[in-house]
Enzyme design. Structure first.
Site, PDB file in Angstrom:
ATOM      1  N   GLU A  66      45.875  14.510  14.431  1.00  0.00           N
ATOM      2  CA  GLU A  66      46.215  13.088  14.450  1.00  0.00           C
ATOM      3  C   GLU A  66      45.175  12.284  15.216  1.00  0.00           C
ATOM      4  O   GLU A  66      44.828  11.179  14.832  1.00  0.00           O
ATOM      5  CB  GLU A  66      47.606  12.853  15.035  1.00  0.00           C
ATOM      6  CG  GLU A  66      47.967  11.379  15.049  1.00  0.00           C
ATOM      7  CD  GLU A  66      49.412  11.089  14.726  1.00  0.00           C
ATOM      8  OE1 GLU A  66      49.735   9.890  14.680  1.00  0.00           O
ATOM      9  OE2 GLU A  66      50.199  12.017  14.517  1.00  0.00           O
ATOM     10  N   GLY A  86      49.400   5.733  12.206  1.00  0.00           N
ATOM     11  CA  GLY A  86      49.826   6.843  11.364  1.00  0.00           C
ATOM     12  C   GLY A  86      51.150   6.564  10.679  1.00  0.00           C
ATOM     13  O   GLY A  86      52.081   6.053  11.297  1.00  0.00           O
ATOM     14  N   HIS A  93      49.788  25.820   9.369  1.00  0.00           N
ATOM     15  CA  HIS A  93      49.201  26.686  10.380  1.00  0.00           C
ATOM     16  C   HIS A  93      48.903  28.022   9.722  1.00  0.00           C
ATOM     17  O   HIS A  93      49.811  28.697   9.222  1.00  0.00           O
ATOM     18  CB  HIS A  93      50.148  26.819  11.572  1.00  0.00           C
ATOM     19  CG  HIS A  93      50.565  25.485  12.102  1.00  0.00           C
ATOM     20  ND1 HIS A  93      49.693  24.629  12.743  1.00  0.00           N
ATOM     21  CD2 HIS A  93      51.746  24.824  12.036  1.00  0.00           C
ATOM     22  CE1 HIS A  93      50.325  23.523  13.075  1.00  0.00           C
ATOM     23  NE2 HIS A  93      51.579  23.615  12.643  1.00  0.00           N
ATOM     24  N   HIS A 110      40.917   9.261   0.898  1.00  0.00           N
ATOM     25  CA  HIS A 110      41.102   7.909   0.347  1.00  0.00           C
ATOM     26  C   HIS A 110      40.942   6.906   1.476  1.00  0.00           C
ATOM     27  O   HIS A 110      41.581   7.039   2.517  1.00  0.00           O
ATOM     28  CB  HIS A 110      42.499   7.782  -0.268  1.00  0.00           C
ATOM     29  CG  HIS A 110      42.916   6.372  -0.550  1.00  0.00           C
ATOM     30  ND1 HIS A 110      42.392   5.636  -1.584  1.00  0.00           N
ATOM     31  CD2 HIS A 110      43.788   5.562   0.098  1.00  0.00           C
ATOM     32  CE1 HIS A 110      42.944   4.412  -1.566  1.00  0.00           C
ATOM     33  NE2 HIS A 110      43.785   4.359  -0.553  1.00  0.00           N
ATOM     34  N   GLY A 112      41.348   3.038   1.569  1.00  0.00           N
ATOM     35  CA  GLY A 112      41.683   1.802   0.875  1.00  0.00           C
ATOM     36  C   GLY A 112      41.844   0.639   1.831  1.00  0.00           C
ATOM     37  O   GLY A 112      41.672   0.784   3.046  1.00  0.00           O
TER      38      GLY A 112
END
Length: 143
Positions: A66, A86, A93, A110, A112
């Site tokens: 993250e 997020g 894993h 992607h 955008g």
């Protein structure tokens, strides 16, 4: 040579400084490279990042993923006009790690105007795949 997708105002020094006094710093994540279309970071496998069986905690892998995806997404937008958050993250894993350092690399799937999707691969010191993750980011207008 491809044009860099990241804004030139972002540097490794700046990203690592921005991470001070956060979970990223607390568990030892260090951003190590910004490429044309990727961002890399490392994380130690130590008492801060292992589970009770002394193996890399899946949650620590997700924090690395993250962190990489969020930083990478943020580096593609003008921080005066937009920010990225997020929406969804998943992780598979694949291999246990008991010590050393893992390295994550985020690459775009992607990019955008309203959403971004990043794939993060985490490997051990032998370059074996430990975890693969995908994060979806929302791109939000500040105004």
């Amino acid at each position: 040579m491809k044009e860099r997708m990241f804004l030139p105002t972002f540097t490794l020094e700046g990203i690592n400084a921005f991470s001070k006094n956060t979970m990223t710093e607390h568990i030892g994540i260090e951003f190590t490279e910004i490429g044309e279309d990727f961002v890399k970071a490392t994380m130690p496998v130590d008492s801060r990042t292992v589970q009770p069986f002394r193996m890399l905690h899946g949650g620590a892998s997700v924090v690395l993923a993250e962190s990489l995806g969020s930083v990478a997404a943020t580096m593609t937008v003008d921080p005066n006009e937009k920010y990225c958050v997020g929406l969804d993250i998943n992780a598979n894993h694949i291999k246990a790690v008991k010590n050393g350092i893992v390295e994550g690399i985020a690459r775009p799937l992607h990019v955008g105007k309203k959403t971004q999707v990043w794939e993060i691969k985490i490997t051990n010191e032998e370059k074996q795949l430990v975890c693969v993750s995908r994060i979806t980011m929302a791109v939000i207008d500040k105004k």
